[in-house]
Design a protein around this motif. Structure first.
Motif, mmCIF file in Angstrom:
data_model
loop_
_atom_site.group_PDB
_atom_site.id
_atom_site.type_symbol
_atom_site.label_atom_id
_atom_site.label_comp_id
_atom_site.label_asym_id
_atom_site.label_seq_id
_atom_site.Cartn_x
_atom_site.Cartn_y
_atom_site.Cartn_z
ATOM 1 N N VAL A 271 -0.349 18.470 -5.925
ATOM 2 C CA VAL A 271 -0.259 18.770 -7.180
ATOM 3 C C VAL A 271 -1.391 19.725 -7.865
ATOM 4 N N LEU A 272 -2.369 19.382 -6.980
ATOM 5 C CA LEU A 272 -3.441 20.114 -7.665
ATOM 6 C C LEU A 272 -3.485 21.450 -6.922
ATOM 7 N N LEU A 273 -2.911 21.630 -5.832
ATOM 8 C CA LEU A 273 -2.879 22.928 -5.131
ATOM 9 C C LEU A 273 -1.872 23.958 -6.058
ATOM 10 N N LEU A 274 -0.700 23.274 -6.592
ATOM 11 C CA LEU A 274 0.380 23.845 -7.485
ATOM 12 C C LEU A 274 -0.466 24.363 -8.674
ATOM 13 N N VAL B 229 0.584 8.382 -3.842
ATOM 14 C CA VAL B 229 -0.276 8.984 -4.713
ATOM 15 C C VAL B 229 -1.382 9.739 -3.789
ATOM 16 N N ALA B 230 -1.797 9.303 -2.742
ATOM 17 C CA ALA B 230 -2.823 9.899 -2.069
ATOM 18 C C ALA B 230 -2.321 11.457 -1.248
ATOM 19 N N ILE B 231 -1.010 11.211 -1.034
ATOM 20 C CA ILE B 231 -0.439 12.488 -0.496
ATOM 21 C C ILE B 231 0.052 13.461 -1.627
ATOM 22 N N GLY C 62 0.858 -1.089 0.111
ATOM 23 C CA GLY C 62 0.059 0.031 -0.051
ATOM 24 C C GLY C 62 0.788 1.377 0.050
ATOM 25 N N ALA C 63 2.127 1.119 0.083
ATOM 26 C CA ALA C 63 3.055 2.529 -0.067
ATOM 27 C C ALA C 63 2.935 3.266 -1.223
ATOM 28 N N THR C 64 2.570 2.822 -2.450
ATOM 29 C CA THR C 64 2.249 3.514 -3.640
ATOM 30 C C THR C 64 1.100 4.357 -3.607
ATOM 31 N N ALA C 65 0.001 3.575 -2.967
ATOM 32 C CA ALA C 65 -1.445 4.258 -3.022
ATOM 33 C C ALA C 65 -1.258 5.373 -1.954
#
Length: 170
Positions: free
Chosen positions: A80-83, A73-75, A67-70
């Motif tokens: 990225v959207l904020l930027l 991505v969740a973080i 679950g490290a990849t998930a």
């Protein structure tokens, strides 16, 4: 004294007892190595199979890494959207600033010549002050950038010398 030399070992065949000496000329004994009985070795793995095994993927991860990849991505997604939103907002402010600077320059030229002001947009507030031979123009316009920039304004000031009117010329 020189260095000691190792004494050569005497290799005896496995079937001969250590008590009886073996005469080498009478009997020829094969001294080759015979490995013990081993289970059948697995078939050789192909290069492509080794690569697939090395890549492994999630099947070979330890339980602590599941679950490290998930999670990454969740973080990363909100950041990225904020930027992206910050970049779009900054671009909107820069475009509005350029429009106000151009509008102020056009307004001060028109006021200095005594002409009618150009259309500066529906949100623009224009203040013209005649101070002797100087004409001062201030243009203030609301930034159009959605709800984030609803209360922000851009203001620009410009000054020019008033041109003599053409009616006063002989």
């Amino acid at each position: 004294m020189g260095p000691r030399r190792a004494q050569p070992r005497r290799i005896e065949p496995a079937h001969a007892a250590p008590e009886e000496p073996v005469e080498r000329e009478k009997e020829r004994v094969s001294l080759r190595f015979v490995p013990p009985d081993l289970p059948d070795a697995p078939a050789r793995e192909t290069v492509a199979a080794k690569r697939r095994r090395r890549r492994g993927g999630a099947r070979h991860r330890r339980d602590g890494e599941r679950g490290a990849t998930a999670l990454e991505v969740a973080i990363a997604t909100p950041v990225v959207l904020l930027l992206l939103i910050a970049g779009a907002t900054l671009l909107s402010v820069l475009v509005a600033r350029l429009k106000v600077v151009d509008a102020t320059g056009a307004a001060v030229r028109a006021a200095a010549r005594g002409e009618q002001l150009p259309d500066l947009g529906k949100d623009a507030e224009v203040v013209i002050v005649h101070d002797g031979d100087l004409v001062r123009v201030t243009v203030r316009q609301r930034v159009s950038g959605g709800p984030l920039l609803a209360g922000f304004f851009i203001e620009e000031k410009a000054t020019a010398m008033a041109e003599p009117s053409t009616a006063a010329a002989p």
